[in-house]
Scaffold this motif. Structure first.
Motif, PDB file in Angstrom:
ATOM      1  N   ARG A  11       0.956  -0.723  -0.025  1.00  0.00           N
ATOM      2  CA  ARG A  11      -0.174   0.098  -0.149  1.00  0.00           C
ATOM      3  C   ARG A  11       1.486   1.388   0.251  1.00  0.00           C
ATOM      4  N   LEU A  12       2.140   1.480   1.145  1.00  0.00           N
ATOM      5  CA  LEU A  12       2.703   2.413   0.763  1.00  0.00           C
ATOM      6  C   LEU A  12       3.598   2.275  -0.611  1.00  0.00           C
ATOM      7  N   LYS A  13       4.152   1.339  -0.767  1.00  0.00           N
ATOM      8  CA  LYS A  13       4.228   1.240  -2.517  1.00  0.00           C
ATOM      9  C   LYS A  13       3.545   1.837  -3.319  1.00  0.00           C
ATOM     10  N   TYR A  14       2.282   1.629  -3.318  1.00  0.00           N
ATOM     11  CA  TYR A  14       1.174   2.148  -4.233  1.00  0.00           C
ATOM     12  C   TYR A  14       1.215   3.579  -4.207  1.00  0.00           C
ATOM     13  N   ASN A  15       1.616   3.952  -2.970  1.00  0.00           N
ATOM     14  CA  ASN A  15       1.629   5.656  -2.819  1.00  0.00           C
ATOM     15  C   ASN A  15       2.486   5.871  -3.359  1.00  0.00           C
ATOM     16  N   ASN A  16       3.417   5.995  -3.545  1.00  0.00           N
ATOM     17  CA  ASN A  16       5.001   5.985  -3.828  1.00  0.00           C
ATOM     18  C   ASN A  16       5.679   6.716  -2.358  1.00  0.00           C
ATOM     19  N   LYS A  67      -2.234   9.202   8.334  1.00  0.00           N
ATOM     20  CA  LYS A  67      -2.237   9.442   7.386  1.00  0.00           C
ATOM     21  C   LYS A  67      -2.824   8.695   6.249  1.00  0.00           C
ATOM     22  N   MET A  68      -2.656   7.802   5.586  1.00  0.00           N
ATOM     23  CA  MET A  68      -3.276   6.262   5.260  1.00  0.00           C
ATOM     24  C   MET A  68      -3.665   5.747   5.607  1.00  0.00           C
ATOM     25  N   GLY A  69      -4.037   5.668   6.568  1.00  0.00           N
ATOM     26  CA  GLY A  69      -5.379   4.701   6.910  1.00  0.00           C
ATOM     27  C   GLY A  69      -4.915   3.642   7.813  1.00  0.00           C
TER      28      GLY A  69
END
Length: 144
Positions: A11-16, A67-69
């Motif tokens: 998920r972190l990678k997907y959000n760069n 912030k990313m949940g």
């Protein structure tokens, strides 16, 4: 590496978001611990492995994860935020003597937001339930 860690990293990678060793360690610590640690507790637990990491790094990453949940910040009145990995909706039982926090999973409350919205007309976006009392250890110590 656990499934939850892998899923969170994806998920972190997907959000760069760059996956630093410190980010990985903070996230893994939150997932592995069920103690709802403060930022300072996380820092102290990881400083042996990351001596150059600052408390500010921990706070900044917790802010990003919140912030990313991925993480929920919980404030219980002692003026120190505690952090909880947000894998599933759950509630908390909090000891009024020692401050220990236990997770409670109670699917029966899943529709409470819909009920509250229907009763009040509010556009409900979240809820929180906290139960306060004495944990079994404190009950034993005070003789209850």
């Amino acid at each position: 590496m656990s499934y939850l860690v892998e899923q969170s990293i994806e998920r972190l990678k997907y959000n760069n978001v760059r996956i630093t060793p410190q980010r990985h360690a903070i996230l893994e610590y939150l997932i592995d611990q069920d103690s709802h640690p403060t930022a300072d507790e996380i820092y102290k637990a990881l400083e042996v492995d990351f001596p150059s990491m600052s408390v500010a790094t921990v706070y900044n990453n917790l802010r990003l994860f919140t912030k990313m949940g991925l993480v929920k910040e919980m404030m219980f009145g002692d003026n120190s935020s505690r952090f909880d990995f947000a894998s599933t909706e759950h509630y908390h039982a909090i000891c009024t003597r020692c401050g220990k926090i236990e997770d409670i999973y109670y699917p029966g409350l899943d529709d409470v937001e819909v009920v509250a919205s229907n009763l009040t007309g509010y556009d409900v976006n979240s809820h929180r339930l906290e139960i306060y009392g004495l944990c079994p250890d404190c009950q034993e110590e005070v003789g209850e």
